[in-house]
Design a protein around this motif. Structure first.
Motif, short mmCIF file in Angstrom:
data_model
loop_
_atom_site.label_atom_id
_atom_site.label_comp_id
_atom_site.label_asym_id
_atom_site.label_seq_id
_atom_site.Cartn_x
_atom_site.Cartn_y
_atom_site.Cartn_z
N ILE A 62 0.85 -1.20 0.00
CA ILE A 62 0.00 0.00 0.00
C ILE A 62 0.88 1.24 0.00
N ARG A 63 0.56 2.20 -0.85
CA ARG A 63 1.28 3.48 -0.87
C ARG A 63 0.67 4.35 0.23
N VAL A 64 1.31 4.33 1.38
CA VAL A 64 0.78 5.01 2.56
C VAL A 64 1.04 6.51 2.44
N THR A 65 0.00 7.30 2.72
CA THR A 65 0.11 8.74 2.72
C THR A 65 -0.64 9.28 3.93
N GLU A 66 -0.79 10.60 4.02
CA GLU A 66 -1.54 11.17 5.14
C GLU A 66 -2.94 10.56 5.20
N PRO A 67 -3.44 10.27 6.40
CA PRO A 67 -4.74 9.59 6.52
C PRO A 67 -5.85 10.30 5.77
N ARG A 68 -5.87 11.63 5.79
CA ARG A 68 -6.98 12.32 5.11
C ARG A 68 -6.95 12.09 3.61
N PHE A 69 -5.75 11.83 3.05
CA PHE A 69 -5.66 11.60 1.63
C PHE A 69 -5.81 10.12 1.26
N MET A 70 -6.02 9.28 2.25
CA MET A 70 -6.36 7.88 1.98
C MET A 70 -7.86 7.77 1.65
N ARG A 71 -8.61 8.83 2.01
CA ARG A 71 -10.03 8.85 1.65
C ARG A 71 -10.22 9.52 0.30
N SER A 72 -11.45 9.40 -0.22
CA SER A 72 -11.79 10.08 -1.47
C SER A 72 -11.87 11.58 -1.21
N ALA A 73 -10.91 12.31 -1.74
CA ALA A 73 -10.81 13.74 -1.44
C ALA A 73 -11.59 14.60 -2.43
N PHE A 74 -12.69 14.08 -2.95
CA PHE A 74 -13.50 14.85 -3.90
C PHE A 74 -14.30 15.94 -3.19
N GLU A 75 -14.67 15.66 -1.96
CA GLU A 75 -15.40 16.64 -1.15
C GLU A 75 -14.71 16.76 0.21
N LYS A 76 -14.62 17.96 0.72
CA LYS A 76 -13.85 18.21 1.93
C LYS A 76 -14.35 17.39 3.11
N GLU A 77 -15.67 17.21 3.21
CA GLU A 77 -16.21 16.48 4.37
C GLU A 77 -15.84 15.00 4.34
N ASN A 78 -15.43 14.49 3.18
CA ASN A 78 -15.02 13.08 3.09
C ASN A 78 -13.73 12.80 3.84
N LEU A 79 -12.93 13.84 4.12
CA LEU A 79 -11.61 13.66 4.70
C LEU A 79 -11.66 13.12 6.13
N ASP A 80 -12.86 13.13 6.74
CA ASP A 80 -13.02 12.60 8.09
C ASP A 80 -13.85 11.32 8.12
N LYS A 81 -14.38 10.90 6.98
CA LYS A 81 -15.28 9.75 6.96
C LYS A 81 -14.52 8.43 6.96
N GLU A 82 -15.24 7.37 7.33
CA GLU A 82 -14.63 6.04 7.36
C GLU A 82 -14.45 5.47 5.95
N ILE A 83 -13.50 4.56 5.84
CA ILE A 83 -13.33 3.73 4.65
C ILE A 83 -14.04 2.41 4.92
N LYS A 84 -14.85 1.96 3.98
CA LYS A 84 -15.60 0.72 4.17
C LYS A 84 -15.23 -0.26 3.06
N ILE A 85 -14.90 -1.49 3.46
CA ILE A 85 -14.51 -2.52 2.50
C ILE A 85 -15.21 -3.83 2.89
N ASP A 86 -15.85 -4.46 1.91
CA ASP A 86 -16.54 -5.73 2.12
C ASP A 86 -16.06 -6.74 1.08
N LEU A 87 -15.82 -7.97 1.51
CA LEU A 87 -15.44 -9.04 0.60
C LEU A 87 -16.29 -10.26 0.86
N LYS A 88 -16.67 -10.96 -0.22
CA LYS A 88 -17.48 -12.17 -0.09
C LYS A 88 -16.79 -13.31 -0.82
N GLU A 89 -16.89 -14.50 -0.21
CA GLU A 89 -16.34 -15.70 -0.81
C GLU A 89 -17.44 -16.46 -1.53
N ASN A 90 -17.05 -17.41 -2.39
CA ASN A 90 -18.02 -18.17 -3.17
C ASN A 90 -19.03 -18.91 -2.30
#
Length: 406
Positions: A62-90
């Motif tokens: 992972i290319r680690v950078t400042e936490p706020r830039f790990m989020r989608s920085a399209f809107e300023k309020e996104n810089l504090d929101k959680e990252i959500k990831i879901d994976l499903k197996e067969n």
């Protein structure tokens, strides 16, 4: 195998769903978000390991950078929101994480899902008197990380005698349930993004932070040495695949090496018999990359689920096509699942899109800049026309994935 990935609020990805095959190839413009998709899966893997420190994230690719830039920085309020990831197996097993970081100096990512769920869980346990309802609570747990957190939390919980009996029953069943999810957990928690580099493959001197193979190829010599000692059949399979390189005849590990020495004696069939070998420091890059890829796919101790960023690096276009055909075969034979990224059209010609286990996606960014994915099926030729190779369709712009601003 992992069949589905859902990502929210990670770098260029605002919201994305991807249905994976055994071998999944991602193509698209530079900066469209291909590597971000791989990183989001690696981030989920780190959460499954409960190791979200920056050193572990970097060791996963992972290319680690400042936490706020790990989020989608399209809107300023996104810089504090959680990252959500879901994976499903067969088979229906799944893993979810909700990652939070307060953006303060030296802060680390935290998986909020187990913490939030267990707080509610503890409250239910303290109040619950009905064993039947307790079983309903047990059945609602949906991933191994949450289950393990619940076990730890419950074991530290003091209850009255009646509820202590219920608690012990719950803990026992949770432990059994966690074992049924173990294969999926093991599949996910080893996920690594590999980007082999010439220097790491040529010197053989460093071990990766994540073993047996580091993200740039570290640890390759040690793994080959282990195969040579413990599983020579696997080593012979690697050698056989390497004969895709016309000049390659064989390689050996010298018997008289000290513990600190790392060297392969590589035989070129064209050289004089008195000068019949050289070592990896003198070999060409393409050979070293193939050695890495075949070892990664053939070894039993390398991850079952992983990614390779820019699979085409240092390889001839025709060799790229044949390599993909070989890797598809090895993935099926050795029960591996891989995501590949590429900019080389020849890679596409190694795919058989009539096989549902082989999938191709064009990754692009929409008018708002969000990363999106579109699956490419085997194109049907027009009436009276010969079928077009996927590489040709890519270059002509038929399937997308090319810059359109020049």
């Amino acid at each position: 195998m992992i069949k589905e990935v859902r990502i929210k609020n990670y770098k260029s990805i605002q919201k994305l769903k991807l249905e994976l095959g055994r071998v999944t190839v991602l193509i698209g413009e530079n900066g469209c978000g291909k590597s971000n998709i791989l990183e989001a899966i690696a981030l989920a893997s780190a959460a499954a390991n409960d190791k979200l420190d920056n050193e572990f994230l970097a060791a996963r690719g992972i290319r680690v950078t400042e936490p706020r830039f790990m989020r989608s920085a399209f809107e300023k309020e996104n810089l504090d929101k959680e990252i959500k990831i879901d994976l499903k197996e067969n088979d229906g097993a799944d893993f979810s994480c909700i990652l939070h970081n307060d953006n303060s100096p030296y802060s680390q990512w935290v998986n909020k899902k187990p913490a939030n769920y267990i707080a509610s869980f503890k409250n239910q346990v303290q109040q619950e008197q009905d064993i039947l309802n307790m079983f309903k609570i047990i059945l609602s747990l949906d991933d191994r990380t949450t289950i393990l957190s619940a076990i730890k939390s419950l074991e530290n919980l003091s209850l009255n005698q009646e509820n202590e009996i219920v608690k012990n029953l719950v803990v026992g069943i949770l432990k059994l349930k966690s074992e049924t999810l173990k294969p999926f957990f093991y599949l996910l928690n080893k996920f690594t993004i590999y980007s082999p580099e010439n220097q790491a493959l040529r010197t053989f001197e460093k071990e990766g932070q994540i073993q047996p193979l580091g993200i740039n190829g570290e640890g390759l010599f040690k793994l080959i040495n282990i195969l040579n000692a413990d599983n020579p059949d696997k080593l012979n399979q690697i050698k056989e695949k390497l004969r895709l390189i016309d000049w390659f005849k064989d390689f050996e590990i010298p018997q008289n090496l000290s513990a600190m020495q790392t060297s392969l004696q590589i035989t070129d069939r064209y050289l004089d018999t008195d000068l019949s070998y050289f070592d990896q420091r003198s070999s060409n890059e393409g050979f070293l990359f193939l050695l890495f890829y075949f070892t990664l796919f053939i070894s039993d101790i390398t991850p079952k689920f992983f990614a390779i960023d820019n699979i085409d690096a240092s390889l001839n276009p025709r060799l790229c096509r044949r390599l993909i055909e070989e890797l598809v075969e090895l993935a099926k034979k050795n029960d591996k699942q891989v995501i590949l990224t590429t900019h080389n059209p020849a890679v596409l010609d190694g795919l058989d899109l009539d096989d549902d286990e082989q999938r191709l996606f064009v990754i692009s960014r929409n008018q708002l800049g969000y990363t999106k994915a579109r699956r490419i099926l085997n194109p049907e030729p027009l009436d009276g026309q010969e079928p077009v190779d996927l590489s040709e369709a890519f270059l002509r712009g038929y399937i997308g994935g090319l810059p359109e601003n020049f």
